[in-house]
Enzyme design. Structure first.
Site, PDB file in Angstrom:
ATOM      1  N   HIS A 137      34.574  33.959  41.932  1.00  0.00           N
ATOM      2  CA  HIS A 137      34.637  35.248  42.627  1.00  0.00           C
ATOM      3  C   HIS A 137      34.038  36.388  41.807  1.00  0.00           C
ATOM      4  O   HIS A 137      33.772  37.464  42.333  1.00  0.00           O
ATOM      5  CB  HIS A 137      36.073  35.575  43.062  1.00  0.00           C
ATOM      6  CG  HIS A 137      37.001  35.959  41.950  1.00  0.00           C
ATOM      7  ND1 HIS A 137      37.924  35.100  41.383  1.00  0.00           N
ATOM      8  CD2 HIS A 137      37.181  37.129  41.305  1.00  0.00           C
ATOM      9  CE1 HIS A 137      38.623  35.722  40.460  1.00  0.00           C
ATOM     10  NE2 HIS A 137      38.180  36.964  40.389  1.00  0.00           N
ATOM     11  N   ASP A 167      37.426  27.973  42.293  1.00  0.00           N
ATOM     12  CA  ASP A 167      37.121  29.332  41.842  1.00  0.00           C
ATOM     13  C   ASP A 167      36.519  29.334  40.435  1.00  0.00           C
ATOM     14  O   ASP A 167      36.840  30.185  39.617  1.00  0.00           O
ATOM     15  CB  ASP A 167      38.365  30.230  41.888  1.00  0.00           C
ATOM     16  CG  ASP A 167      38.018  31.708  41.719  1.00  0.00           C
ATOM     17  OD1 ASP A 167      36.879  32.087  42.054  1.00  0.00           O
ATOM     18  OD2 ASP A 167      38.881  32.475  41.231  1.00  0.00           O
ATOM     19  N   SER A 246      39.305  38.599  34.959  1.00  0.00           N
ATOM     20  CA  SER A 246      38.980  37.351  35.637  1.00  0.00           C
ATOM     21  C   SER A 246      37.802  36.665  34.970  1.00  0.00           C
ATOM     22  O   SER A 246      36.759  37.281  34.739  1.00  0.00           O
ATOM     23  CB  SER A 246      38.648  37.615  37.109  1.00  0.00           C
ATOM     24  OG  SER A 246      39.791  38.025  37.815  1.00  0.00           O
TER      25      SER A 246
END
Length: 516
Positions: A137, A167, A246
């Site tokens: 993402h 992911d 992230s």
């Protein structure tokens, strides 16, 4: 004796007393007796004379451990700046306005207006020749990727491969001899161990930030978490993870990667001490396949499964984390191995399931063609079943899902989950297991949360079949979602249910309310 004669005597005594006190004090100071008896106080010492506290050896060792990890890991952590370019929507304009409006660069027919947005994330170098692991993402849809190293240098990066289902993604910079971080062992991860999270939280100015905490839990799965990542059982940590972190690494105190920071659970949008990292076994498997092949191949049993109810677990003496086989797809791995609907899968290769969703993550991270051993409970009898996994794409073809795609959570799906019901399409195997001989179409209630209103007030139970919603016939999950989607939040709707009771298929009405 007269008063005149007493006066010199009193003066002599007073002088002798004062002299004795003076010589006593001087002698005590000269012999350092005052400190020995405690007459000297630290309060009388100037601040620059105080000695620093001496921490214990254990405290110094822990401090050194954190600083050593930071020194070792920081050079391998990068900041990723992703720029997404999209065509801006064309709004209808007044022809006269368009005629008199000056033409700007990029607004011509051959060069439509563009909308640019920038994203910020993190990554970690895992090979010295420039391969970087991050979250999918972080780089999803990016037209341009720029990587900032710990020393402040910038490089353009290219995408090597992506895997939306886990992911994870791998990107690369064309540089050799880079510092990199090594992978740790998943089996060495323990709840309570110290960990550090690295990344660029919130802003480009906060690159390579280190935070510390512990592993709060291992193997976190569930409906809400699975919507983020369907192939990982997360590591939960209280080391601060914020937007921008992230893709950064979660490491142990040996400086080894044990996870990739991926998500937080928060009501404020910032860290509240509940962060999730993709575990190292998934990261190493996916990243190596993306680097070597550009894609990920996953194993599959070829079944549909659900959680075991508390009463069934008690009746069969199986763990609550076991998985109940609900559908066995013909011709795939489980069918070839002789598994049946109604079988309870207790463990995989000797590792007991702690949660039914673990079955999906454990199997999906095995390779097609790999042989696994399942412990299965069939009608109260324990048995071992050897299964050779098939490629997951075969299951996706039968179920109509795109291989490797991640579920796309929507507000409507969130509201459906808030009902406290697990619903799915009714199958022939379901009718047989429920001893229903009639031809019934509908949606099966595969699980009901006991604390939900659907259970307490709606009287819905596992095994019920919903055949109507809001006075409309529902023969599939798609039909139910269509009806549910047309309802307003807070609206109450009538539900018609079929239920087996005393070997008789009965019908009754109940009501549900769409969550706000």
């Amino acid at each position: 004796m007269s008063s005149r004669n007493r006066t010199p005597l009193l003066l002599l005594i007073a002088l002798a007393f004062m002299a004795g006190a003076f010589f006593t004090t001087a002698g005590a100071n000269w012999l350092n007796i005052g400190e020995a008896v405690g007459t000297r106080s630290d309060a009388s010492v100037l601040p620059d004379e105080r000695q620093p506290l001496q921490p214990s050896i254990a405290v110094v060792s822990l401090e050194d451990a954190f600083t050593n990890v930071a020194d070792r890991v920081n050079p391998s952590v990068v900041q990723i700046r992703a720029e997404v370019v999209r065509e801006a929507p064309q709004m209808p304009q007044n022809p006269l306005f368009e005629f008199f409006q000056p033409q700007r660069p990029g607004q011509g027919q051959d060069n439509p207006r563009e909308f640019r947005s920038s994203g910020l994330g993190s990554g970690v170098i895992v090979r010295p020749d420039g391969f970087i692991v991050t979250n999918n993402h972080v780089i999803d849809g990016a037209s341009e990727l720029e990587v900032r190293m710990d020393d402040g240098t910038f490089y353009d990066a290219k995408v090597i491969g992506t895997d939306p289902g886990s992911d994870l993604a791998v990107i690369k910079v064309d540089v050799d001899g880079l510092p990199y971080a090594s992978f740790g062992e998943f089996d060495d991860i323990r709840v309570g161990q110290w960990v550090m999270a690295f990344g660029s939280p919130l802003s480009q100015d906060l690159g390579n930030t280190a935070t510390a905490g512990i592993v709060s839990a291992i193997g976190r799965t569930g409906q809400q978490i699975s919507s983020l990542n369907q192939f990982s059982a997360f590591i939960q940590t209280d080391a601060s993870i914020n937007p921008g972190n992230s893709g950064g690494p979660l490491v142990n105190l040996r400086g080894e990667i044990i996870g990739i920071n991926s998500a937080i659970l928060s009501r404020s949008g910032g860290s509240q001490g509940i962060g999730f990292a993709i575990p190292v076994d998934v990261v190493e498997n996916v990243s190596s396949q993306l680097i070597d092949n550009g894609a990920v191949a996953r194993g599959s049993l070829g079944v549909q499964f659900g959680a075991v109810s508390e009463s069934l677990a008690r009746a069969l003496d199986v763990p609550r984390g076991a998985a109940s086989v609900e559908v066995v797809y013909p011709g795939l791995a489980a069918d070839r191995a002789g598994l049946r609907a109604g079988d309870i899968i207790v463990s995989v290769d000797g590792r007991q399931l702690q949660d039914a969703n673990e079955l999906r993550t454990m199997i999906a991270n095995r390779a097609p063609g790999e042989r696994i051993d399942l412990e299965v409970n069939r009608e109260g009898r324990s048995m071992d079943v050897a299964v050779t996994l098939v490629d997951r794409t075969k299951l996706d073809e039968l179920t109509g899902q795109e291989s490797g795609s991640a579920p796309s959570p929507t507000p409507e799906l969130d509201k459906m989950e808030a009902l406290g019901l697990d619903l799915r399409d009714l199958t022939e195997n379901d009718l047989q297991s429920l001893n229903i001989e009639e031809d019934v179409d509908g949606v099966l209630v595969s699980q009901v949360e006991p604390s939900s209103i659907a259970y307490r007030e709606g009287n819905l139970r596992r095994g019920d079949i919903i055949v109507e919603a809001d006075r409309q016939e529902v023969t599939s999950m798609r039909a139910f979602k269509d009806v549910f989607g047309d309802l307003e939040p807070g609206e109450t709707f009538i539900v018609k249910v079929r239920r087996m009771r005393n070997d008789t298929l009965t019908s009754f009405l109940t009501a549900l309310t769409k969550p706000e």
